[in-house]
Design an enzyme around this catalytic site. Structure first.
Site, PDB file in Angstrom:
ATOM      1  N   TYR A 154     139.394  90.299   8.234  1.00  0.00           N
ATOM      2  CA  TYR A 154     139.240  91.739   8.010  1.00  0.00           C
ATOM      3  C   TYR A 154     139.055  92.523   9.317  1.00  0.00           C
ATOM      4  O   TYR A 154     138.911  91.954  10.383  1.00  0.00           O
ATOM      5  CB  TYR A 154     138.145  92.059   7.003  1.00  0.00           C
ATOM      6  CG  TYR A 154     136.737  91.555   7.251  1.00  0.00           C
ATOM      7  CD1 TYR A 154     136.236  91.267   8.509  1.00  0.00           C
ATOM      8  CD2 TYR A 154     135.872  91.392   6.168  1.00  0.00           C
ATOM      9  CE1 TYR A 154     134.947  90.845   8.695  1.00  0.00           C
ATOM     10  CE2 TYR A 154     134.562  90.969   6.341  1.00  0.00           C
ATOM     11  CZ  TYR A 154     134.111  90.695   7.602  1.00  0.00           C
ATOM     12  OH  TYR A 154     132.815  90.280   7.773  1.00  0.00           O
ATOM     13  N   GLU A 155     139.090  93.853   9.185  1.00  0.00           N
ATOM     14  CA  GLU A 155     139.056  94.790  10.318  1.00  0.00           C
ATOM     15  C   GLU A 155     140.205  94.539  11.298  1.00  0.00           C
ATOM     16  O   GLU A 155     140.034  94.673  12.516  1.00  0.00           O
ATOM     17  CB  GLU A 155     137.711  94.727  11.056  1.00  0.00           C
ATOM     18  CG  GLU A 155     136.503  94.972  10.179  1.00  0.00           C
ATOM     19  CD  GLU A 155     136.554  96.284   9.418  1.00  0.00           C
ATOM     20  OE1 GLU A 155     137.357  97.160   9.792  1.00  0.00           O
ATOM     21  OE2 GLU A 155     135.813  96.433   8.439  1.00  0.00           O
ATOM     22  N   GLY A 156     141.352  94.192  10.788  1.00  0.00           N
ATOM     23  CA  GLY A 156     142.500  93.875  11.625  1.00  0.00           C
ATOM     24  C   GLY A 156     142.513  92.388  11.902  1.00  0.00           C
ATOM     25  O   GLY A 156     141.647  91.880  12.621  1.00  0.00           O
TER      26      GLY A 156
END
Length: 584
Positions: free
Chosen positions: A436-438
């Site tokens: 997550y978050e890229g």
């Protein structure tokens, strides 16, 4: 069978000696009243909260998970009480501006707090983790009346925030999202659509939840250029429900105590943050903060794994070791931490966690300098370095968090695979941070294509300058001269390699994408080399009878002998990426 104690001694070492943060605070008008004893008191209180309140809830959250009944989520036993204690302690306000009701402390102290929260209870910390990013987003881009209405609640902890990007068809590519925002005569918007994988999208920790939502206005351009950002509260001004509903929670491999929700927006009232069709610009203020925090999750997992497997290895007795410390009498079976294979794993855990702590806190300190250093050029250089290092922190730290948790599980043997010893939970919890978050693959592309090649190497040259300066200082100390020489050689090799990558990229547009993953790993290892070269050097400032002095030198020696040689493999992989990949 699972415990956590904040590594306060090492945290102080990083602040006082590795960063020399108190000197920077004295030069700043904002932090000039802060000194090291006060900073240590803050960390001690954070450590008590983390080890005394959050850590005992870690396995409870994993076993119980969250419950969804008629659109309402109930968190695991003790989670809501822990949040009330967190708010009463003033922790949400730690790094928020005093003028807005915050405590006005530096982000480097907040980074230390975040490490402790994630190390002790990752799932619980998911509810609070986005709060500072939301604060920065509103403070930077929201209209004055929105700030006045909603910032105080974020700063006090009265309300929590979410980041609503993902849709079923739009994950990393937010340009594919379909959520709609219809303008209204009163200046607000009505949002309709679905979002999923929303951490803390619904919970019982606060009455209100502020959703920061990406959506499209009528006539918006296609792709990411047509995305706008909106603030959509769960409850409106008079406490009436907005058109936001939770219609499901995910049942996950890890962080089970965190409510990962799917949300439905049905003509929900919201307000624009920033400019129309410029939502990503506003959202990335929050995303960049989140990526640093996610990197600190990897550090937290590594530290927790290190503490628990070190304790186990000192107690578990199996076979006679080929050698023992001086003065230890041979027994029929020795603690397994005497065996070379286990010592190798334990030293790697220590070198990785303590090295990442220095680098992670450095990036947070750079953010403080980028905002508050009295010299303009220093602010600019700090900002450039922080942007360069952020994708490395996110990707390299999270990979190490998972890898080192797996190594720690190996120390436990078969016991590590059963739930009573809880290292298996650390392994499961740590895996999500790589996604997550890229995703880490996106971070690697961002680093090489945008942060290194994209600015003609200006920010990377600043990093190389840091490496050269550290190697110069270390060369002047006999005990550190070998470390300094290895760091200098690595710096020179990196300079040559980036030139080769730049030249090859002009001939083969796909080449940097193929090389990006190995290049990021090389940069992460380089940062650990910087961390240990400096740690060895500044540890000489400690009193000779301080045990930490010898430990730092010993661990630096292990890193340069056992871990840094991996750099050659990563360099070979970057060069080897010139070979094209077959289409499958």
């Amino acid at each position: 069978m699972w415990s956590y104690q904040a590594p306060l001694r090492d945290m102080q070492f990083v602040l006082e000696h590795w960063l020399q943060a108190p000197e920077a605070w004295r030069r700043s008008l904002v932090f000039e009243a802060l000194d090291l004893p006060l900073a240590v008191q803050v960390l001690e209180q954070a450590g008590r909260f983390s080890s005394g309140i959050l850590a005992p809830l870690n396995s409870i959250g994993d076993r119980q998970g969250c419950r969804l009944v008629e659109g309402r989520v109930t968190t695991a036993d003790g989670f809501a009480d822990a949040y009330r204690a967190y708010v009463e302690g003033g922790w949400p306000a730690l790094a928020c501006a005093e003028a807005l009701g915050g405590q006005g402390l530096p982000q480097v102290l907040d980074a230390a707090l975040q490490e402790m929260l994630y190390a002790s209870n990752h799932a619980w910390a998911m509810y609070t983790g986005i709060a500072h990013g939301a604060y920065l987003c509103l403070k930077t881009h929201a209209a004055a009346w929105l700030q006045e209405r909603y910032l105080p609640g974020i700063i006090s902890g009265e309300t929590l925030a979410t980041m609503c990007l993902t849709e079923p068809q739009a994950g990393s590519d937010v340009g594919l999202l379909r959520c709609r925002a219809e303008p209204q005569d009163d200046g607000s918007y009505r949002l309709s659509g679905s979002k999923l994988f929303i951490s803390g999208g619904e919970h019982d920790l606060t009455n209100n939840i502020l959703h920061l939502v990406l959506a499209r206005v009528p006539g918006a351009p296609t792709g990411s250029q047509g995305v706008s950002l909106f603030l959509v509260p769960k409850l409106l001004n008079q406490g009436q429900a907005n058109g936001v509903a939770c219609d499901g929670i995910e049942h996950k491999m890890g962080i089970r105590g965190s409510a990962t929700c799917s949300l439905v927006f049905e003509a929900a009232q919201g307000w624009l943050i920033g400019e129309v069709n410029r939502g990503l610009k506003a959202m990335f203020v929050m995303m960049n903060s989140a990526r640093l925090h996610v990197g600190l999750q990897g550090l937290g997992h590594c530290e927790a794994a290190w503490q628990n497997c070190r304790s186990y290895a000192s107690q578990r007795q199996q076979m006679r070791a080929p050698s023992r410390p001086a003065g230890v009498v041979a027994q029929a079976a020795d603690p397994i931490h005497y065996h070379p294979a286990m010592r190798r794993v334990l030293l790697e855990l220590r070198a990785t966690s303590e090295g990442m702590r220095a680098i992670g806190y450095w990036v947070a300190h750079l953010l403080d300098q980028a905002e508050h250093d009295p010299q303009l050029l220093a602010r600019q250089h700090a900002g450039q370095l922080a942007q360069l290092l952020t994708p490395i922190i996110k990707a390299f730290f999270t990979e190490q968090g998972f890898r080192q948790a797996s190594n720690a599980l190996q120390v436990f043997g078969g016991y590590g695979y059963v739930t009573e010893f809880a290292i298996e939970q650390t392994l499961r919890d740590s895996r999500i941070a790589m996604i997550y978050e890229g995703s880490n693959e996106i971070q690697a592309n961002d680093l090489l294509l945008r942060k290194v090649l994209g600015d003609q190497g200006q920010a990377f040259d600043l990093l190389l300058a840091q490496l050269r300066e550290e190697s110069r200082l270390g060369a002047e100390m006999p005990q550190c001269a070998d470390f300094a020489a290895q760091l200098a050689n690595l710096c020179s090799a990196l300079h040559v390699l980036v030139g080769e990558v730049r030249e090859r990229s002009l001939e083969d547009v796909e080449y940097p994408y193929r090389a990006a993953g190995s290049f990021l790993q090389l940069c992460g290892l380089t940062l650990l080399a910087l961390a240990w070269a400096r740690a060895a050097r500044v540890s000489r400032q400690l009193p000779e009878d301080d045990p930490l002095r010898a430990v730092k030198l010993e661990t630096a020696g292990f890193f340069f002998s056992y871990l840094l040689p991996q750099a050659e493999q990563h360099m070979a992989a970057v060069r080897g990426a010139r070979a094209r990949l077959a289409f499958i």
